[in-house]
Every structure is written in structure tokens, then in C-alpha cells.
Design an enzyme around this catalytic site. Sequence first.
Site, PDB file in Angstrom:
ATOM      1  N   ASP A 441       0.861  -1.118  -0.002  1.00 35.77           N
ATOM      2  CA  ASP A 441      -0.133  -0.040   0.015  1.00 35.77           C
ATOM      3  C   ASP A 441       0.856   1.274  -0.107  1.00 35.77           C
ATOM      4  O   ASP A 441       2.068   1.227   0.320  1.00 35.77           O
ATOM      5  CB  ASP A 441      -0.726   0.008   1.047  1.00 35.77           C
ATOM      6  CG  ASP A 441      -1.892   1.128   1.453  1.00 35.77           C
ATOM      7  OD1 ASP A 441      -2.057   1.630   0.449  1.00 35.77           O
ATOM      8  OD2 ASP A 441      -1.985   1.759   2.602  1.00 35.77           O
ATOM      9  N   THR A 443      -0.274   4.920   1.308  1.00 43.65           N
ATOM     10  CA  THR A 443      -0.378   5.787   2.199  1.00 43.65           C
ATOM     11  C   THR A 443      -0.480   5.152   3.820  1.00 43.65           C
ATOM     12  O   THR A 443      -1.063   3.978   3.851  1.00 43.65           O
ATOM     13  CB  THR A 443      -1.984   6.541   2.386  1.00 43.65           C
ATOM     14  OG1 THR A 443      -1.811   6.979   1.056  1.00 43.65           O
ATOM     15  CG2 THR A 443      -2.217   7.415   3.268  1.00 43.65           C
ATOM     16  N   GLU A 564      -7.976  16.444   6.539  1.00 40.22           N
ATOM     17  CA  GLU A 564      -8.738  17.553   7.101  1.00 40.22           C
ATOM     18  C   GLU A 564      -7.999  18.283   8.374  1.00 40.22           C
ATOM     19  O   GLU A 564      -8.011  19.518   8.624  1.00 40.22           O
ATOM     20  CB  GLU A 564      -9.964  17.141   7.535  1.00 40.22           C
ATOM     21  CG  GLU A 564     -10.885  16.676   6.359  1.00 40.22           C
ATOM     22  CD  GLU A 564     -12.213  16.740   6.625  1.00 40.22           C
ATOM     23  OE1 GLU A 564     -12.785  16.175   7.603  1.00 40.22           O
ATOM     24  OE2 GLU A 564     -13.094  17.337   5.857  1.00 40.22           O
ATOM     25  N   THR A 660      -4.058  16.971  -3.684  1.00 35.17           N
ATOM     26  CA  THR A 660      -4.715  17.933  -3.867  1.00 35.17           C
ATOM     27  C   THR A 660      -6.095  18.042  -3.354  1.00 35.17           C
ATOM     28  O   THR A 660      -6.669  16.727  -3.531  1.00 35.17           O
ATOM     29  CB  THR A 660      -4.583  18.308  -5.111  1.00 35.17           C
ATOM     30  OG1 THR A 660      -5.071  16.952  -5.734  1.00 35.17           O
ATOM     31  CG2 THR A 660      -3.234  18.449  -5.487  1.00 35.17           C
ATOM     32  N   GLY A 740      -4.994   3.515  -3.345  1.00 31.23           N
ATOM     33  CA  GLY A 740      -6.148   4.366  -3.940  1.00 31.23           C
ATOM     34  C   GLY A 740      -6.238   5.794  -4.216  1.00 31.23           C
ATOM     35  O   GLY A 740      -7.132   6.567  -4.642  1.00 31.23           O
ATOM     36  N   ASP A 741      -4.765   6.225  -4.254  1.00 29.94           N
ATOM     37  CA  ASP A 741      -4.491   7.591  -4.451  1.00 29.94           C
ATOM     38  C   ASP A 741      -4.675   7.936  -6.045  1.00 29.94           C
ATOM     39  O   ASP A 741      -4.662   7.022  -6.748  1.00 29.94           O
ATOM     40  CB  ASP A 741      -3.260   7.853  -3.923  1.00 29.94           C
ATOM     41  CG  ASP A 741      -3.241   9.295  -3.434  1.00 29.94           C
ATOM     42  OD1 ASP A 741      -4.061  10.222  -3.728  1.00 29.94           O
ATOM     43  OD2 ASP A 741      -2.507   9.703  -2.251  1.00 29.94           O
ATOM     44  N   LYS A 827      -7.292  -4.902  -5.275  1.00 34.75           N
ATOM     45  CA  LYS A 827      -5.962  -5.197  -4.763  1.00 34.75           C
ATOM     46  C   LYS A 827      -6.027  -6.784  -4.428  1.00 34.75           C
ATOM     47  O   LYS A 827      -4.897  -7.645  -4.865  1.00 34.75           O
ATOM     48  CB  LYS A 827      -5.902  -4.437  -3.259  1.00 34.75           C
ATOM     49  CG  LYS A 827      -5.569  -2.929  -3.315  1.00 34.75           C
ATOM     50  CD  LYS A 827      -5.456  -2.332  -2.108  1.00 34.75           C
ATOM     51  CE  LYS A 827      -5.136  -0.798  -2.215  1.00 34.75           C
ATOM     52  NZ  LYS A 827      -4.781  -0.235  -0.741  1.00 34.75           N
ATOM     53  N   ASN A 850      -8.583  -0.968   4.570  1.00 35.66           N
ATOM     54  CA  ASN A 850      -8.601  -1.245   3.282  1.00 35.66           C
ATOM     55  C   ASN A 850      -7.772  -2.275   2.487  1.00 35.66           C
ATOM     56  O   ASN A 850      -7.769  -2.683   1.433  1.00 35.66           O
ATOM     57  CB  ASN A 850      -8.776   0.059   2.179  1.00 35.66           C
ATOM     58  CG  ASN A 850      -7.483   0.783   2.581  1.00 35.66           C
ATOM     59  OD1 ASN A 850      -6.694   0.531   3.607  1.00 35.66           O
ATOM     60  ND2 ASN A 850      -7.362   1.781   1.588  1.00 35.66           N
TER      61      ASN A 850
END
EC number: 7.6.2.1
Length: 1120
Positions: A441, A443, A564, A660, A740-741, A827, A850
Site C-alpha cells: 500500500d 499511504t 482535514e 490535492t 487508492g490515490d 487489490k 482497506n
Amino acid sequence: MADQIPLYPVRSAAAAAANRKRAAYYSAAGPGPGADRHSRYQLEDESAHLDEMPLMMSEEGFENEESDYHTLPRARIMQRKRGLEWFVCDGWKFLCTSCCDWLVNICQRKKELKARTVWLGCPEKCEEKHPRNSIKNQKYNVFTFIPGVLYEQFKFFLNLYFLVISCSQFVPALKIGYLYTYWAPLGFVLAVTMTREAIDEFRRFQRDKEVNSQLYSKLTVRGKVQVKSSDIQVGDLIIVEKNQRIPSDMVFLRTSEKAGSCFIRTDQLDGETDWKLKVAVSCTQRLPALGEDSDPPVHESLSIENTLWASTVVASGTVIGVVIYTGKETRSVMNTSNPKNKVGLLDLELNRLTKALFLALVALSVVMVTLQGFVGPWYRNLFRFLLLFSYIIPISLRVNLDMGKAVYGWMMMKDENIPGTVVRTSTIPEELGRLVYLLTDKTGTLTQNEMVFKRLHLGTVSYGADTMDEIQSHVRDSYSQMQSQAGGNNTGSTPPRKAQSSAPKVRKSVSSRIHEAVKAIVLCHNVTPVYESRAGVTGETEFAEADQDFSDENRTYQASSPDEVALVQWTESVGLTLVSRDLTSMQLKTPSGQVLSFCILQLFPFTSESKRMGIIVRDESTAEITFYMKGADVAMSPIVQYNDWLEEECGNMAREGLRTLVVAKKALTEEQYQDFESRYTQAKLSMHDRSLKVAAVVESLEREMELLCLTGVEDQLQADVRPTLEMLRNAGIKIWMLTGDKLETATCIAKSSHLVSRTQDIHIFRQVTNRGEAHLELNAFRRKHDCALVISGDSLEVCLKYYEHEFVELACQCPAVVCCRCSPTQKAHIVTLLQQHTGRRTCAIGDGGNDVSMIQAADCGIGIEGKEGKQASLAADFSIRQFRHIGRLLMVHGRNSYKRSAALGQFVMHRGLIISTMQAVFSSVFYFASVPLYQGFLMVGYATIYTMFPVFSLVLDQDVKPEMAMLYPELYKDLTKGRSLSFKTFLIWVLISIYQGGILMYGALVLFESEFVHVVAISFTALILTELLMVALTVRTWHWLMVVAEFLSLGCYVSSLAFLNEYFGIGRVSFGAFLDVAFITTVAFLWKVSAITVVSCLPLYVLKYLRRKLSPPSYCKLAS
């Protein structure tokens, strides 16, 4: 790259012509119903034919049927040959699997799900029966424990074989020794296994009992009643205190918190460490007392935020909920899938070798009976020979390997260089030494999942880390100017600003644009500031009331996404601070200390489908209503007004490795909002397609929004990621990054982490949507050599649909592959594809919920305890703290585990083969009599106290030092070929066993012809000495425990000679000859035994020395 796969490009003109021909052909069938049916069948046949076509596709291939098929050497690989051969090879498996699936479906038919009516506080009124609210993690019950454990043991060929052999000793005609010589080792193996399982099972029972016995307060007509967790029923009103586990799935009715909401911790459910905000149903929260009837009846829609899931923990306040699902119908239980039982490749290889030994055993027994001349009851003699030679397959193999695995696991957990490592699956440590593909993965695994705000782009101007002070001064000036314009009135905005915002055509100054952007970022989120209490109790929240006393020291932010939190922390650093938030309001503090209040009218949370989140707020000082929205560029670009910079700048930021987010806003009038609210409420109350209707209403607002800014947040790389990836690549491990990015960010991280080396090109696979595009792109990719592949999840799906075999074959030849925008199921699917197509060992590593499906699908799953919680590490086979620890885990522990287990397994087999060879020689000399050479305790002792310790000490052996293995990862590459344990090495050990067994037996018979009655004592003594010397021959690095084991075993044998004289006769009758201590101490006995031992071992020492000199293995070159 794969030049053997001819892929010819589609000629677009020819393709169009052929399509026209096909269209003409189908339309020519005529308008009748028959023609329609005919054309439909033709189309189906055509598509089926296309699916079988290989990837070559000159357009003529479509027209000339299979003329071009033969241009692809492996085109027919996936085609199954129907007929007799297929039935014999695969058909019976297919039929058996189909029958089993059918039976399972019949037995486990799922209960039909339907709506349920829940009576609050009156569970007895429920018409249908619901499961008990008891947690049960036990594998077995009282009745299934013994059968279940026995099945798990005897499904292995080795153990089943020994069970049959041991049972045969109850038949008098087949009995060839004492019962305990067969039943003692088998009983020991079963006793150890059953004890281990029983302890695990008892621990599970205790944990379940503890959870099921937890007491909760239940509201009844008579008041509060204490009730056990397992006795809770659907419809009960349950009170859950702070820091207490929620016992079942409930609807959240009421809370002690004034805001009407509470936080829950979900780390046990989804592995995420962030707290989640849950909201009480507003109509029940407003009631003065819960028992009151409301008149008129209230209709209120419930959403996911009104639910409290079982196995989560209340983090603030006291809550009251009504139970809706219990026991096995709760979300947490339904989400748990039974992971597959992983069996290591080494175990499968040893199982195959065991079967080969069994065939050798049968062949040897048949030869013996044939040489006897099939006299008398030959079938009985055949079975007796099978029993005599049964030690060819050693039962101690399983015990030694299992104990070895336990030792390797202990070594991994005790290694100070990789602290915090946990081995959760102790059966597959050798897999760590055989890996070819590592799927990781991004992240939280390669990166720290710690976000730092790096860039703000306003379209014409961009601010980076070194210019943040400019933003701070702009924000300060903007608010001080607004305050002075307000003439001393404490207002958050001013009439001139209002006029400016309602007239978008007036070009705004940079200062006002920065102010708008920062304000949007600080308002559009799902972050809640939490204040630690004065008493310092962790987790206790104090929302400031009217006194507005917000101290910065003890404020922390809680949100479901670290992105966030990074954004809100950044706005605090530039002067605009989020100080308070509840369900209906939000308060900000300006640089001058003034507090601005905003009323939250609607909140649209982020979902993986929408890829954006929105909020509608009303400024309480000006009554302005604004709709703010932020999200991924792909989701936001169609929503915002036309601009010429967004796409380009998103690409630029992604190339810098930044995540972004696009921020936009839309001013709403009171009328527009009221219209929206009525439609939104109506959509929320609809019983059918509620989510679709709600989404449609929200989308009506998402039009022509004003683009405010683009933010860039950096996720920093973990420590030592670059050298670790470099080491793994040098070890011959191919690394695939599944994330997933978005594509640009993934590509940038691949470069910055050196997943793709500096010298390599990167081929970015274009977005494809159909078969033709996929074909063209695969052709383009085929022509590239030694380049890394970057592909998105959507394109991957298309390629796998049409060209699965060809795509995987091309991708496997890449040095690195990056798959972006991957879902968790994708995946896992990629892992399964690699296993099926390559047959090589795969390892998956991740840190979040995930990644669990990928970790469980891989041959070896590694979880990292990270920011996203422990779910991945709990589901994995091995758990580590940091990505860099994987280097030592594979290069040192994985390599050693595999080499040691291979040596141990083959040595244990050698130990059984040598004694069986001696038995064969003995029987041959005595006219093929099925009489045992060694009886009773000698056979048990041979496999246990006489040779067990030195043989088992091989688990401490190592060919090179750990530092050397880390310095030269190329040593790992040799292991993937599986040369440490193969049919070649196995045959070498078989030849050694036959040579040594023959020498020992014939030597004993030739040298001691005059003292023939002592042949058992002589040969057995020489055998023990030979085994001890063979261990010394095999060892590559001596450990003090090995020396102790050698002398301990020798001491045990010598001391036991005095007690075992009755066993040293020949056959069942000892001819009156017992062991004579005087005979053993004679010089003749000692030199003759020594001579036999030297002849059996010296040639092997010489051969080993010559091999090391003439053709040394790679580790020898380093060791020297």
C-alpha cells in the site's frame, strides 16, 4: 520485453471497414422475428469468439476465423481440453466442487432479509425470533472438539499414514513389535496438538464469557434494571456509559451531552483510530422524559449517523439507544470473514516428498516379497514388510518442523533490531524466505500518514512553505480592515464585503481572495476541536459554553481524515482558528481574538463514491448563507465555473507528491435555501431509492460554483524507505504498489521512494474504456523494455476483462508496477492473479482496514501498526512497526527460516531412510524374513533422546552472519529457485542414506562374523555415532548449544547401554545373548565400530571439502 508474444496493432481504418461489414451482415438478416433471433445469436457467438481470441488482432483475424491463432505460442494456454483427458485431470474436481457447493448452499441457506418493526422497550412484542446477543469466537464446542482437531491432523498424508500403520498393530498376524513403538510417537504428536488447541480454545471461551457477562443498565417500566450483555434483546432500551463497549447495533435516541451528539471510538470495528461523531435522533433528544408519548406522531428519517455499532466504545457522555440487531446479525460479526488457512510452500513440498517416499516403501516391500518367491500368505508378508520399512516416512518430521517454526517465531519477536514484531501465524515463517512479489500500500505504509500543508494556489498566485507569512499578514489585515469598517461593532463580515461577494464580476484583490480561501478551508470540513479537561483525564471533552474560554494549549482536533486535520491546523497557523463546533454551530477566532459564529444548516459528508464533501453555513452576524464544497479534482472540475488553470496545477502539485483538494463556494439566497431544504427533507423521508434521490437534490446545488483555491498537502515518506526498497529490489523481489490515490501522486511517490530507479523509464498506461483501446495500449506497452508500469484501476479492469493472461505476463516482466485508484477488492484480485499466473510466492503489506483483503489473499501478509489503527496488523500473519523492518524480516529471518527448515526436514528423512536401509539389508541376509532388526525402545529412542537434540539444533544454524545477509541481499535471490529443498537435494540425501545404511549393516556383519549375536549392539552403536557425525557435517556455523546437544545425546546413549541389554538381541528371540559390558569395553569392539563409522562418514566429508573448493556456493565466498 515479451517479444515472444506477437501483438499486432489494430488498423483503425480496417477496423472501421470490418465493423461496417459486420453491421451490414447483421442488418441484412431482415426485419422478421426469425431474423432478429438469428442476428442476436450471431452477435452472441461473435462476442464469445472475440473473448477467446488471443492478443494479436490484425483485423483479418476477425474475418478469417482462427487463421492468426498460431502466431501466439501461448494463446491456447487457458483453453481447457474437453474430453476424456479433461475429465480425468479436472472434470472430477469440478464435479466434486460443484456438488460440495450445492450441499453447502442447501445447508447454509441465508435467511431472507426483510424490514423489521421494533417496539421500544417491549422486546416481547417482536413477532419474529432474533439471535441471542452472545459473542462466540470459539472454533469448537464440547462435542466437536476432538473430531475437529483429529480431522485437522489427519488431513495431512503423513499423519494419516501413521494412524493406519499404528492401527495395524492390533492385528496379531501383522504385529512386529511392541505397540508403544508405534503409538507413543503418534500419541505424543496428537497430545501436543490437542493441548495447544485446548489452551487456545479455553482462552477464547474465557474472553467470550468476559464480554458476554458485562453488565448494562436497561430501561423498563419499573425503572433501571441490570442486564448481562448476552441477555439483551431486540427492542431493549440500553444505557451505555462513557468508555463502555456498545453491546449490539442500536439506534441512538438520547445523550447526556447538550449538543445532542457523542463521539465513539471505532478502532475495534474498522481499525481507524480517529473518533467518529454520532448524532441522537432529534425528536427523542428533545423529549423532556423518554416515556412520554408524542402527539401528533413524528416521522423522522434515520441515517447512518444515528446508529451505534456493536464493538465500538462510547468516548464522550452517556447514551441511550434502542437495540435493533443482536448477535450474529450485528455489523461487526457480519463483517468478519473466516480467513483462508495458509499452508507454506515448504510444507507442500515436504508432503510431496513424503508421498514419493511412500511409493518407494511400497516398491521395496514388493521387491522383498518377490525375492521371497510369493511363498505362503505373501500378502501378509507384504504388509509386514510395509510395517518394517515404515520408518522411511518419519513421524518426527511434523513434530520437528512445528517446533522449528515456533523457534523461528520466537527469534523474530526477540530481535532487538525490529522491535514490536509479532508473529500471528506461526505455521509459515519459511514463506518469508521465498518471496518474489511484494505488493504494498502507499499511504501509511511507504508514507507516514502524517499530513503537512505545503501549498495554496489561487489561480494567479501560488504560496509555498516559505511564503506562508504573507498569507498570515493578508488574513490579519483583512480582518482588521473589516473590524474598522464595522465601526466598532463586533461583526464577522461587513456590508461592503457582502456587496462584493454578490457581484462576482468585480475583480477581487489578492487579499480578499486569500481571506475567502482561508475562510472556506476553516469552515468546510468535519473536524471537531476537543479540549482535555482540567483534571487531565484523557479523552474527556469540555466544550466551552458562554464564557468563550478557548485555551490553545489543551486543544486537539478529531476528524476521520488526517488531511482535514492538517488543513484546520494550517488555518490556525495563519490566524483563523476553529475553536468550537457542535451539530448546529461552529465558532472561529480571528487573529485579533474576535469570535465569529456560524450556524451549520446542512452537512454532506465525504463518500468514496462522491469523492467530495460539502457544508451549508449561515453567518450569524450578516445572515449570509454560503454553500462550501471541497473534493478531488476529478469530482470538482465539472462542478466549478470554467477556468484554464485547475487541471494543469493539479498535475503540477501531484508531480511534487502532494495530495490535492479543490475548494469552491456558492452564495445562496434565503429563498434558494428554503426551496432546497424542502426538497432535501422530502428526499430523506422517501422509503425507496433514498440515497439516489438525496444525491440528486444535492447535485442540483452543485452547479457553476466559484473556484476559490487548490490546496496541496504532503504525506511524508517513512524512515529508510528508499534503502529498504533498494535492498528488496537487489534481492530479486518485484515490488507492486497498489494505492487508492490518484495517478500523479502515486507516480511521484514511486519516484521519490526509489520504487522506480533513476535509470528506468515509466510507462503511464493511458485511460482505456473498451477492448480496442486496451489492445492498442498493450501493443504500445509491449515495445517498451525495462520500464516501470503505472496503470489506473479502471484501465486495469478493462485489460483484465479481455486480455488477462497477456496483461499479467507483460506486467510480470516489469521491474516495478504502480496501480492507482485501486479498490480493496481489486487489490485482493491482483494478488490472486499473480498467484495463479506465476505460481510464485506473494507478500502483501499494508496498514489500514482497506488492505485487509489483500493481506489475507496473499501467501504471506504483513501488517503495519500505523495511524489507521490495528485492523491490518491484527489480520496479518506478521505485524511490524515500520516499513523498514521488512528488510531484516525477509533477508535475515525469512532466509534463515527457509534454509534451516529445508535442512531439518531432509535430515529427519535421512534419519528414517538410513534405518530402513539397514532393515532391508538385514532382511535380505536372513532369507528375506520379515523380522525387525531393532525393537521396542531402541526404535523410539533412536528418533527421540539419542538423536533428537543434535538434529533439532540445526534450527540454530546459519550460513552467513545477519549483517552479511543485509549487506548482500543478492543471497536472497538464490532461495526463490527453491534449491535448498528439491527433488535433486532429496535424491542426494536418499543416496547418502542407502550408502551409509549399507556400509553400517554389511560392516557389522563382516567384521563381527565371529560375534554374530552382538550384531544389533554393534550396528546400533555405529548408527548413533554416524548420525551425530552427520549433524556435525551439515552444520555451517557452530553454536554452543549444538555442541551441548551432541555430547548430551552421546552421554544418554552410553549411559542407557547398561539398562537396555534385553533389546540388543536379534529378532524377537534373542538367542540367549544379552549385552555384555565386558565385550563393549574391549579394544576390538571399539576399533571395529570406529572403522565402520569412519567408512560411512569419511567419503562424505571428502566430497563436501572438494565441492567447497571447486564449486563453492555464494555464501561460502562471502563467509571466507
